[in-house]
Design an enzyme around this catalytic site. Structure first.
Site, short mmCIF file in Angstrom:
data_model
loop_
_atom_site.label_atom_id
_atom_site.label_comp_id
_atom_site.label_asym_id
_atom_site.label_seq_id
_atom_site.Cartn_x
_atom_site.Cartn_y
_atom_site.Cartn_z
N ASP A 1 -9.96 -23.63 9.39
CA ASP A 1 -10.21 -24.98 9.90
C ASP A 1 -8.98 -25.84 9.66
OD1 ASP A 1 -11.27 -27.43 10.64
OD2 ASP A 1 -13.22 -26.99 9.75
N HIS B 1 -14.84 -24.62 21.52
CA HIS B 1 -14.37 -25.80 20.79
C HIS B 1 -12.89 -26.04 21.01
CE1 HIS B 1 -14.36 -28.77 17.57
NE2 HIS B 1 -13.37 -28.13 16.98
#
Lengths: 161, 398
Positions: free
Chosen positions: B216, B308
């Protein structure tokens, strides 16, 4: 191995204080914030004083615009309770040594405050010595602080109500 | 940024540890090196003084506390300046691994452990103090998004102190000092603790994993680069914000129970990246640029329309942010469902031009929204750094 890890505890403190060459050096000074109404117009200055001279020096008092009376105090056991009181003859700093003024210990007591001393405010304090030049330190910051368990003891009256 | 001394110490320790067991006759040196390794985290120091506040352009630390405050009703600009005087001195000392002045527990200052803290101000502070004219460009409360399920207890705030360190005890002790010195001026609105990996788990510069398993923070501007400067650090506007940045904070809850029902291929398609190393589904390495036009032989997009990274990819050149997300773990319920997620942070020069366009695309279509729910939200303007005897935000409150 454990011993070596302890070295991290010995990282030298930053010198942020005011110096007087060959005299007394003050470091990490702060004053406890105080409201006149709540504290009876009292507070105290704390920090480290180092005697860089070859002879003993005595902290005998001080001066600051914000307080009518400045005294050198100690904490001592009186009647089974820790009380603070003025040190007769002042506080000796042996040659080449440091003393720590701290909550619950020796401190420079400010009494009869002339104004509130608010957190984050800065004051100027002169430390009076016997055996060395007096020093004046500006920018001593007022910290909100509890602790030290300080009750005031004097010959005449109890000021801690 | 970590001090040069910190790097050298760490490097020397690592180099020496490589020699353990090889160099016979150097047993003393090996023991010393091993001891250094045991405590390497304690001695690493971030830089407090500089053009920017610390704790942003820095590899993420192990633990964090985000503490938001609401100022007391009577507080003025002069009071704010007194507060900033206390915080500036406190943060400088804590960053160096020292106790703050008047610390009732100075024995807890056992090492710097890359302690950092920076201060930011919410839009509500500017209106309370009549400082609207000092608001930076592109700084305002976020609009409501359809995906939001915001809770007041995780949202808003006049002032933020974002604290982080590589050690939980150092963090707790530092937090205590900063909060103690804040109490004359404000009350705590919320505190949100979080974490990332422990020191020594991930090489510097490598992206951390969140609790869904994804790496992330991929495609972030590189620390120390001119790219980072142009994405994050503000260089015009009111004096106080120069060298500063704008923070979007989102508390994003993860629905791990349903997420874990997905197989690996489905999880990868939701993001558009491989779980193993974060590489785009069209590449091999995390740093490979995703090929958003690539199709399978059957004609379907390799990185699906709902993925995403497709939705988050910039449509205009300036639509980039720097993300520094910590995880949170707030326990679990009686059925074992974990209350976990992200303390998601994005730094940028201009929220309206950088974060907002990205978030609008994600709101419209991003399959990840099924497993992630924003439950807290706040924005803060983070003033520039300090040099010498300057105070944080001195130009704003003087």
């Amino acid at each position: 191995m454990r011993k070596i890890s302890l070295l991290f505890l010995l990282i030298p403190l930053l010198v942020t204080g005011c110096t007087s060459p060959g005299g007394v050096v003050a470091e990490d000074l702060w004053v406890k914030s105080s409201e006149m109404s709540m504290q009876g117009g009292m507070t105290a200055v704390y920090g480290t004083l180092t005697n860089n001279t070859q002879q003993d020096v005595v902290l005998v008092g001080g001066d600051t615009e914000i307080a009518g009376v400045v005294e050198v105090h100690e904490m001592t056991m009186i009647g089974g309770e820790m009380k603070m009181q003025e040190i007769d003859g002042g506080l000796t700093i042996p040659a080449g040594m440091s003393i720590v003024l701290e909550p619950g210990g020796n401190h420079l007591m400010l009494m009869m405050l002339t104004d509130d001393l608010e957190a984050g405010e800065e004051i100027s304090v002169t430390f009076d010595f016997d055996g060395a030049e007096d020093i004046t330190v500006d920018g001593i910051v007022a910290k909100p602080a509890e602790g030290g368990d300080e009750d005031y003891h004097s010959g005449e009256m109890e000021m801690d109500n | 940024m970590v001090s040069r001394r910190g790097f050298l110490a760490g490097g020397a320790a690592a180099a020496a540890s490589g020699a353990v067991g090889i160099a016979a006759g150097a047993a003393g040196a090996s023991l010393a090196a091993e001891a250094d390794l045991e405590t390497f985290a304690a001695s690493r120091q971030a830089e407090f003084y500089g053009p920017h506040q610390s704790g942003i352009e820095l590899d993420i630390q192990a633990v964090t506390n985000m503490v938001a405050f609401d100022i007391k009703e009577s507080v003025t600009k002069a009071d704010m300046l007194r507060w900033m005087r206390l915080l500036t001195d406190d943060i400088a000392r804590l960053t160096a691994g020292e106790p703050v002045l008047a610390d009732p527990a100075p024995e807890l200052a056992i090492g710097a452990a890359r302690f950092t803290a920076y201060v930011g101000f919410g839009p509500s502070l500017f209106s309370k103090l009549g400082l609207e004219s000092q608001m930076p460009e592109g700084f305002a409360e976020l609009p409501a998004f359809g995906v939001d399920q915001l809770q007041e207890r995780y949202s808003g705030g006049d002032v933020l102190i974002h604290i982080a360190a590589d050690d939980p005890v150092v963090l707790a002790h530092g937090t205590r000092g900063l909060v103690r010195d804040s109490m004359p001026f404000a009350s705590v609105r919320w505190v949100q603790p979080g974490f990332a990996h422990s020191p020594g788990m991930i090489p510097a510069g490598l992206t951390h994993r969140n609790l869904m398993g994804q790496v992330d923070g991929t495609a972030n501007p590189e620390l120390g680069s001119s790219d980072f400067d142009s994405v994050v650090w503000i260089n015009d506007g009111p004096q106080w914000i120069k060298g500063g940045t704008l923070l979007v904070f989102r508390r994003i809850a993860m629905q791990l129970d349903t997420w874990d029902q997905l197989g690996i291929p489905s999880k990868e398609e939701v993001i558009g990246r491989k779980l193993s190393n974060g590489a785009p589904l069209t590449g091999e390495q995390e740093t490979d640029v995703p090929d958003l036009g690539a199709r399978h032989p059957n004609g379907l997009l390799v990185i699906p329309e709902f993925a995403h990274i497709r939705r988050a990819a910039p449509q205009e050149s300036g639509e980039r942010i720097f993300r520094r997300p910590f995880s949170y773990d707030n326990g679990m319920n009686e059925r074992g469902s974990m209350d976990v997620g992200l303390l998601w942070t994005a730094y940028q020069r201009d929220i309206s031009k950088q974060y907002l366009p990205i978030q609008r695309r994600l709101e419209q279509l991003d399959l990840l929204n099924q497993w992630t729910v924003p439950i807290g939200s706040a924005v803060f303007a983070v003033p520039g750094g300090v040099q010498g005897s300057e105070l944080l935000a001195e130009a704003l409150f003087s």
